[in-house]
Design a protein around this motif. Structure first.
Motif, PDB file in Angstrom:
ATOM      1  N   ARG A  13       0.833  -1.209   0.000  1.00 16.96           N
ATOM      2  CA  ARG A  13       0.000   0.000   0.000  1.00 16.96           C
ATOM      3  C   ARG A  13       0.864   1.254   0.000  1.00 16.96           C
ATOM      4  O   ARG A  13       0.579   2.233  -0.703  1.00 16.96           O
ATOM      5  N   SER A  14       1.942   1.239   0.783  1.00 19.86           N
ATOM      6  CA  SER A  14       2.830   2.400   0.850  1.00 19.86           C
ATOM      7  C   SER A  14       3.521   2.663  -0.492  1.00 19.86           C
ATOM      8  O   SER A  14       3.561   3.802  -0.978  1.00 19.86           O
ATOM      9  N   VAL A  15       4.048   1.616  -1.105  1.00 13.54           N
ATOM     10  CA  VAL A  15       4.736   1.777  -2.389  1.00 13.54           C
ATOM     11  C   VAL A  15       3.757   2.180  -3.487  1.00 13.54           C
ATOM     12  O   VAL A  15       4.094   2.982  -4.372  1.00 13.54           O
ATOM     13  N   THR A  16       2.543   1.671  -3.448  1.00 12.31           N
ATOM     14  CA  THR A  16       1.532   2.039  -4.436  1.00 12.31           C
ATOM     15  C   THR A  16       1.202   3.523  -4.345  1.00 12.31           C
ATOM     16  O   THR A  16       1.060   4.209  -5.375  1.00 12.31           O
ATOM     17  N   ALA A  17       1.089   4.038  -3.120  1.00  9.76           N
ATOM     18  CA  ALA A  17       0.826   5.464  -2.949  1.00  9.76           C
ATOM     19  C   ALA A  17       1.992   6.304  -3.478  1.00  9.76           C
ATOM     20  O   ALA A  17       1.788   7.340  -4.133  1.00  9.76           O
ATOM     21  N   LYS A  19       4.049   5.408  -5.841  1.00  5.64           N
ATOM     22  CA  LYS A  19       4.028   5.282  -7.296  1.00  5.64           C
ATOM     23  C   LYS A  19       3.052   6.265  -7.917  1.00  5.64           C
ATOM     24  O   LYS A  19       3.340   6.861  -8.970  1.00  5.64           O
ATOM     25  N   LYS A  20       1.903   6.473  -7.282  1.00  6.31           N
ATOM     26  CA  LYS A  20       0.928   7.427  -7.809  1.00  6.31           C
ATOM     27  C   LYS A  20       1.505   8.840  -7.807  1.00  6.31           C
ATOM     28  O   LYS A  20       1.310   9.616  -8.753  1.00  6.31           O
ATOM     29  N   ILE A  21       2.246   9.181  -6.747  1.00  9.91           N
ATOM     30  CA  ILE A  21       2.829  10.518  -6.648  1.00  9.91           C
ATOM     31  C   ILE A  21       3.900  10.725  -7.714  1.00  9.91           C
ATOM     32  O   ILE A  21       3.918  11.752  -8.409  1.00  9.91           O
ATOM     33  N   THR A  22       4.803   9.755  -7.846  1.00 12.47           N
ATOM     34  CA  THR A  22       5.879   9.899  -8.832  1.00 12.47           C
ATOM     35  C   THR A  22       5.335   9.915 -10.255  1.00 12.47           C
ATOM     36  O   THR A  22       5.863  10.623 -11.123  1.00 12.47           O
ATOM     37  N   LYS A  23       4.274   9.155 -10.508  1.00 18.76           N
ATOM     38  CA  LYS A  23       3.665   9.157 -11.841  1.00 18.76           C
ATOM     39  C   LYS A  23       3.052  10.521 -12.146  1.00 18.76           C
ATOM     40  O   LYS A  23       3.180  11.042 -13.267  1.00 18.76           O
ATOM     41  N   MET A 256      11.566  10.803 -12.159  1.00 19.60           N
ATOM     42  CA  MET A 256      10.273  10.318 -11.695  1.00 19.60           C
ATOM     43  C   MET A 256       9.832   9.064 -12.460  1.00 19.60           C
ATOM     44  O   MET A 256       9.187   8.180 -11.897  1.00 19.60           O
ATOM     45  N   LYS A 257      10.160   8.993 -13.743  1.00 21.58           N
ATOM     46  CA  LYS A 257       9.841   7.785 -14.502  1.00 21.58           C
ATOM     47  C   LYS A 257      10.620   6.599 -13.950  1.00 21.58           C
ATOM     48  O   LYS A 257      10.080   5.486 -13.807  1.00 21.58           O
ATOM     49  N   SER A 258      11.894   6.824 -13.626  1.00 19.46           N
ATOM     50  CA  SER A 258      12.697   5.754 -13.043  1.00 19.46           C
ATOM     51  C   SER A 258      12.131   5.328 -11.694  1.00 19.46           C
ATOM     52  O   SER A 258      12.054   4.129 -11.389  1.00 19.46           O
ATOM     53  N   ALA A 259      11.708   6.319 -10.881  1.00 20.45           N
ATOM     54  CA  ALA A 259      11.124   5.991  -9.581  1.00 20.45           C
ATOM     55  C   ALA A 259       9.811   5.227  -9.738  1.00 20.45           C
ATOM     56  O   ALA A 259       9.532   4.279  -8.985  1.00 20.45           O
ATOM     57  N   THR A 260       9.006   5.628 -10.724  1.00 16.87           N
ATOM     58  CA  THR A 260       7.738   4.929 -10.971  1.00 16.87           C
ATOM     59  C   THR A 260       7.983   3.486 -11.414  1.00 16.87           C
ATOM     60  O   THR A 260       7.312   2.557 -10.936  1.00 16.87           O
ATOM     61  N   ASP A 261       8.938   3.298 -12.315  1.00 14.66           N
ATOM     62  CA  ASP A 261       9.262   1.938 -12.774  1.00 14.66           C
ATOM     63  C   ASP A 261       9.792   1.085 -11.630  1.00 14.66           C
ATOM     64  O   ASP A 261       9.430  -0.100 -11.494  1.00 14.66           O
ATOM     65  N   ASN A 262      10.646   1.678 -10.806  1.00 19.27           N
ATOM     66  CA  ASN A 262      11.186   0.927  -9.661  1.00 19.27           C
ATOM     67  C   ASN A 262      10.089   0.572  -8.666  1.00 19.27           C
ATOM     68  O   ASN A 262      10.104  -0.529  -8.082  1.00 19.27           O
ATOM     69  N   ALA A 263       9.140   1.488  -8.472  1.00 21.48           N
ATOM     70  CA  ALA A 263       8.021   1.192  -7.573  1.00 21.48           C
ATOM     71  C   ALA A 263       7.178   0.048  -8.118  1.00 21.48           C
ATOM     72  O   ALA A 263       6.725  -0.833  -7.362  1.00 21.48           O
TER      73      ALA A 263
END
Length: 304
Positions: A13-17, A19-23, A256-263
């Motif tokens: 749940r934490s990582v999903t949240a 991911k939404k922010i970085t996206k 942010m794209k890299s962070a989203t992919d990593n998430a």
């Protein structure tokens, strides 16, 4: 539900949240890059014509002007460093700061004192944390600069350059050039005194190689230079601010794209671990049920 499974679900749940922010930040930066590129394109014709005019006056006259006259005994150099106001942009500000450090080392090796001017909170924080003196700083507009911002910065720098006492002998600019969506390069250039051999148009062609018509200067070449050179410095700083803004947005989008992919990859990994933990719990419960049934059957057989 077991304790281990609860831990995995909480982390998912934490990582999903996150991911939404970085996206969302990636999409915002992507939209701002387009606007920044348009601003760079809009400022190019003015900068090119101003560069052409300054070069024409400087090369077609014998006028000596403080902004074009080399000082053989230069002792002080001002360095304007352009960084970001916000983080989460990968190595954008770090690369500019490293470029400035290399330039400072080169200037000190030449026996010159360095006076630092900074645009952007990241650069200010870096120098303040290391107790390094900053002559002047400007913040709050790194991602969306205006010509008024460039004019304010240029005004202070030109004033320091033209001061009779306590001024600087050279003015250098450290910024980030926007090459493409994937490539942004930290660069430095000397703005003042003006080096005609190094003056270039926006397309990289040397301005001094152009063929100029014959000019008559009214009221004088010195007067024309007095009017044009400050505008030239303003346009150079404005272009550098726009290039840096586009580079900042591109770097932040990439980060942010890299962070989203990593998430996304982390969510997949945690989901597999959670499924394994759930399967282990189910297997253990089945084993306990079978073990209890066997024990009950053995007890009933013994009593008979």
């Amino acid at each position: 539900m077991g304790a281990q499974l609860r831990v995995y679900k909480r982390r998912i749940r934490s990582v999903t949240a996150t991911k939404k922010i970085t996206k969302a930040m990636e999409m915002i930066s992507a939209s701002r890059i387009v606007k920044a590129q348009r601003a760079v394109a809009a400022s190019t014709p003015y900068a090119d014509e101003l560069t052409r005019a300054v070069t024409a006056v400087a090369t077609r006259s014998n006028a000596k002007h403080p902004l074009t006259t080399e000082n053989p005994q230069a002792k002080t150099a001002a360095v304007l460093l352009i960084t970001a106001d916000r983080g989460l942009a990968g190595g954008y500000s770090t690369n500019a700061i490293k470029q400035a450090a290399a330039l400072n080392a080169r200037l000190r090796a030449e026996g010159k004192d360095v006076v630092t001017y900074i645009v952007g909170r990241k650069g200010v924080s870096y120098y303040n944390f290391r107790n390094q003196l900053v002559a002047e700083s400007w913040t709050g507009f790194s991602d969306k600069p205006t010509y008024g911002d460039a004019k304010a910065v240029a005004s202070d720098l030109i004033e320091a350059f033209t001061a009779e006492t306590g001024g600087v002998d050279e003015l250098h600019l450290v910024s980030t050039r926007f090459d493409s969506m994937l490539t942004q390069t930290a660069v430095d250039a000397r703005l003042l005194p003006l080096k005609l051999d190094e003056v270039q148009r926006s397309d990289g062609a040397p301005a001094k190689n152009e063929i100029f018509p014959l000019y008559d200067f009214e009221p004088s070449a010195e007067g024309v230079l007095d009017a044009l050179l400050p505008r030239y410095v303003e346009s150079r700083i404005y272009n550098a601010l726009l290039q840096s803004a586009a580079s900042e947005h591109a770097a932040r989008r990439r980060a942010m794209k890299s962070a989203t992919d990593n998430a996304g990859e982390l969510i997949k990994s945690l989901t597999r671990l959670a499924n394994s933990a759930r399967q282990a719990e189910i297997t253990q419960e089945i084993s306990e049920i079978i073990g209890g049934a066997n024990a009950l059957a053995d007890a009933n057989a013994g009593s008979e």
